[in-house]
Design a protein around this motif. Sequence first.
Motif, mmCIF file in Angstrom:
data_model
loop_
_atom_site.group_PDB
_atom_site.id
_atom_site.type_symbol
_atom_site.label_atom_id
_atom_site.label_comp_id
_atom_site.label_asym_id
_atom_site.label_seq_id
_atom_site.Cartn_x
_atom_site.Cartn_y
_atom_site.Cartn_z
ATOM 1 N N LEU A 149 0.835 -1.201 0.000
ATOM 2 C CA LEU A 149 0.000 0.000 0.000
ATOM 3 C C LEU A 149 0.863 1.241 0.000
ATOM 4 C CD1 LEU A 149 -1.508 0.608 3.567
ATOM 5 C CD2 LEU A 149 0.403 -0.925 3.128
ATOM 6 N N GLY A 150 0.234 2.366 -0.274
ATOM 7 C CA GLY A 150 0.951 3.636 -0.264
ATOM 8 C C GLY A 150 1.418 3.988 1.133
ATOM 9 N N GLY A 151 2.067 5.126 1.262
ATOM 10 C CA GLY A 151 2.647 5.471 2.554
ATOM 11 C C GLY A 151 2.516 6.930 2.907
ATOM 12 N N LEU A 152 3.376 7.365 3.800
ATOM 13 C CA LEU A 152 3.385 8.740 4.267
ATOM 14 C C LEU A 152 4.317 9.571 3.406
ATOM 15 C CD1 LEU A 152 3.767 7.910 8.063
ATOM 16 C CD2 LEU A 152 1.645 8.438 6.852
ATOM 17 N N HIS A 153 4.122 10.886 3.449
ATOM 18 C CA HIS A 153 4.997 11.768 2.666
ATOM 19 C C HIS A 153 6.214 12.211 3.478
ATOM 20 C CE1 HIS A 153 2.422 14.568 4.928
ATOM 21 N NE2 HIS A 153 3.447 15.389 4.872
#
Length: 322
Positions: A149-153
Amino acid sequence: MQDPRTDFDPVNAEHQLTIRIAWYYYVNNMTQQQIADRFGLTRVRVNKVLANSRETGVVQIRINSKLASCIELEHGLQELFGLGRVTVVPTPEDPRMIFRVLGVAVAPTIHEQLFDGCIVAVGWGRTLRQAVLETQSRVLQGMTVVSLLGGLHYGSANNTVEIASSFAGLFGGSHYYLAAPVYAPSAQYRDMILAEASVQDVLGKAKKADLALVTVGDLTERSLMFELGMVSPDDARTLKATGAVGDLLGRWLDRDGVEVNHPLNRRAISLELEDLKRIKKVVLVSGGPYKADIIRAVLLRNFVHELVIDEATAQQLLEQGI
């Protein structure tokens, strides 16, 4: 290569002192006071060093035996949910220790299932971060780790990028991550991101994974989603109104494991849950009685092969039944 489980410099004097203290305590069976006297330290300082050596994975403990009550729960959950293997460990008295307890429990499972050329897909969160700290390193040829999954910036030890890179570093492997947030600003923007070649490449690798390590989040303020501000109090209210009990890979599910009709699910950037069924072995590691509903919901979807859980939560699942 520096051990990715720790931020210590291999030649750092403080790190060397930590190693010596741990060695004298765990191997030479010296008391904390004897070690304090040897190095001219206070006993309190020695105690803190030993605690830190456990937390950072410098010292890893394996107990080669099981409690009869845990074994009984393992068999019960295997039968109830049709799982290939279940590992149940005692529930810690301090709820804050649950992540570490589960990390210790899943580490041997991880280690024994890896091989040269394998592909490992990973989720995110405090439990998986602890699993990385507790897993023994070794060199594997051609190993690949991919994020699910995507993550934090921004940088965070619990972020998908850090977990994938740290895990790959344990085995000298390469890692790939989704260069995107967990939730896109809109459903339309999500579709644009998912259509990108680089994102499709990572998701394609994930579908071919030999092993997936996932955990779940509940719908309370304990959740990392809430702590990091990815889910607002307003989101929580509307999610509960749809019947959501927690999330897997950023997808919010109801008690029966069905994805609820909510904007967050339409904005989630992660592997489709049905695609988890393509992965050869999916290991769910999660615990805490407050997560029983979401763990049960995920198990009802029949794409989990192995479960690592704590005793109190396992007992609650058995009492709830299908």
